[in-house]
Write a protein that holds these residues in place. Structure first.
Motif, PDB file in Angstrom:
ATOM      1  N   LEU A 234      11.055 -42.913 -23.798  1.00  7.93           N
ATOM      2  CA  LEU A 234      10.961 -44.364 -23.671  1.00  7.93           C
ATOM      3  C   LEU A 234      10.166 -44.975 -24.821  1.00  7.93           C
ATOM      4  CD1 LEU A 234      10.294 -44.765 -19.840  1.00  7.93           C
ATOM      5  CD2 LEU A 234      12.470 -44.684 -21.058  1.00  7.93           C
ATOM      6  N   SER A 235       9.591 -44.130 -25.660  1.00  8.00           N
ATOM      7  CA  SER A 235       8.737 -44.619 -26.747  1.00  8.00           C
ATOM      8  C   SER A 235       9.228 -44.148 -28.108  1.00  8.00           C
ATOM      9  CB  SER A 235       7.300 -44.144 -26.522  1.00  8.00           C
ATOM     10  OG  SER A 235       7.248 -42.718 -26.443  1.00  8.00           O
ATOM     11  N   LEU A 236      10.513 -43.812 -28.191  1.00  9.98           N
ATOM     12  CA  LEU A 236      11.052 -43.260 -29.439  1.00  9.98           C
ATOM     13  C   LEU A 236      10.801 -44.161 -30.637  1.00  9.98           C
ATOM     14  CD1 LEU A 236      14.561 -41.856 -28.429  1.00  9.98           C
ATOM     15  CD2 LEU A 236      12.542 -40.551 -29.108  1.00  9.98           C
ATOM     16  N   LEU A 237      10.991 -45.465 -30.462  1.00  9.18           N
ATOM     17  CA  LEU A 237      10.927 -46.390 -31.579  1.00  9.18           C
ATOM     18  C   LEU A 237       9.527 -46.945 -31.823  1.00  9.18           C
ATOM     19  CD1 LEU A 237      14.193 -48.466 -31.017  1.00  9.18           C
ATOM     20  CD2 LEU A 237      13.887 -46.274 -32.167  1.00  9.18           C
ATOM     21  N   LEU A 238       8.582 -46.590 -30.971  1.00 11.92           N
ATOM     22  CA  LEU A 238       7.231 -47.136 -31.105  1.00 11.92           C
ATOM     23  C   LEU A 238       6.390 -46.315 -32.070  1.00 11.92           C
ATOM     24  CD1 LEU A 238       6.420 -48.062 -27.393  1.00 11.92           C
ATOM     25  CD2 LEU A 238       7.356 -49.506 -29.208  1.00 11.92           C
TER      26      LEU A 238
END
Length: 381
Positions: free
Chosen positions: A57-61
């Protein structure tokens, strides 16, 4: 351009396969059996927690928010796996919204939302379909300065077919200002002035109609950077193409397996030339969907310049995704014969989801028109 996936991107895809392999796509009834009622009211919370535990859920963060700092290609690899099993989670909307806040939101907004979103504690979604589903989403809501609050805004309008509107904690709403700029407002679910009514999609999932009447939004909860909505819409559209690709690949696998064991006149129907040719044509569709997807995702990830803006590659990808996924499920229905018409058989649910993805964020014809406008504005000669 190099479409070779990095080790980090491949690791994300493998992690997604590990989590999503436990999902049974036929675990939810077909929308044909629900008589216009939503098939279920809530997202798959168990799956959501597993995706959070796998850091998907945090791949792009960025690392400061507990993320992996990956790009649109990695997200699309994960979404492809989600499409294969019809995962009932807002993975696309949540990830794209978080990426938009990170790229263009202010420091207070980023601090308030991103770390919790990366852990799955806060769920985000996006209103991207406008008032009717056919008009530009940013034209459905007007944003005007709030004279009673320093730097605040007032929002009025209607957004339809908002996915996960009843489950998300925050909703990103595009709007148009009086000086013809597009902005994004971050609204909490149940915020004063908002009204939410249920709608049912072709998949049978529950959507929401969101009505806004003089909704007050603080300046810190507005994303006013130039191009923020265009970037978010491009990522949403490309992610939809990834979901369609995964769905189409799974449907063709189902069809190949069925045709290999279904016998007629003493032979598997897969040995008949007419069947083999149709299956081969759909394989070609999937490969075209794949290459145009990676072209668009790579363009978003790299920000590489070209004769046409990113919107051109995104439009091409959505044209192929919309037409391709429709042809794949239609051929599957045909080659499955009577099983293709059985609403208890998983294929029927895949067909419903394919129709939703085909039309979501614009059918092929809408993107063909947009591509024509882009070509006219950017002559290649």
């Amino acid at each position: 351009m190099d479409f070779t996936f990095s080790e980090e991107q491949q690791a994300a895809a493998e992690a997604a396969r590990g989590v999503l392999s436990q999902v049974a796509p036929d675990g939810v009834p077909s929308p044909a059996l629900t008589q216009g009622r939503p098939v279920a009211d809530d997202l798959d919370r168990t799956l959501w927690a597993k995706l959070a535990d796998a850091d998907l859920l945090s791949l792009l963060l960025a690392e400061e928010y507990g993320g992996a700092g990956l790009d649109a290609v990695a997200l699309c690899l994960v979404l492809r796996e989600a499409g294969r099993v019809l995962a009932r989670v807002p993975l696309l909307e949540h990830s794209a919204a978080a990426a938009a806040v990170q790229a263009d939101g202010g420091p207070e907004l980023r601090s308030a939302l991103l770390a919790r979103a990366g852990r799955g504690e806060t769920v985000l979604t996006v209103a991207a379909h406008g008032r009717t589903g056919h008009d530009a989403a940013e034209l459905a809501v007007t944003a005007r300065p709030d004279g009673d609050r320093d730097g605040g805004w007032l929002l009025d309008g209607v957004q339809t077919a908002v996915p996960w509107a009843f489950e998300a904690d925050f909703l990103l709403v595009p709007a148009r200002t009086g000086d013809d700029r597009s902005v994004l407002a971050v609204l909490a679910r149940g915020q004063e002035g908002t009204a939410l009514a249920p709608q049912v999609s072709t998949t049978g999932e529950r959507l929401g109609e969101v009505r806004l009447e003089s909704v007050r939004v603080a300046a810190r909860d507005m994303v006013t950077a130039d191009g923020a909505w265009d970037r978010l819409r491009a990522l949403l559209t490309t992610g939809t193409c990834a979901l369609a690709l995964g769905l189409g690949e799974r449907v063709l696998d189902m069809t190949s397996a069925y045709a290999g064991k279904r016998e007629q006149f003493g032979h598997p129907i897969a040995t008949f030339q007419a069947v083999a040719v149709q299956a081969a044509d759909r394989y070609v569709d999937l490969r075209a969907m794949e290459v145009t997807l990676w072209q668009a995702a790579w363009r978003i990830a790299s920000g590489a310049p070209g004769a046409l803006p990113v919107a051109g590659d995104v439009a091409v990808a959505k044209i192929w995704a919309s037409d391709g996924v429709r042809r794949v499920v239609q051929t599957a229905q045909h080659l499955h014969g009577g099983f293709g018409a059985d609403v208890d058989y998983p294929l029927h649910r895949y067909h419903a989801w394919a129709k939703h993805l085909e039309l979501s964020l614009g059918p092929a014809a809408a993107h063909e028109e947009a591509l024509g406008d882009l070509l006219a504005a950017h002559p290649l000669g």
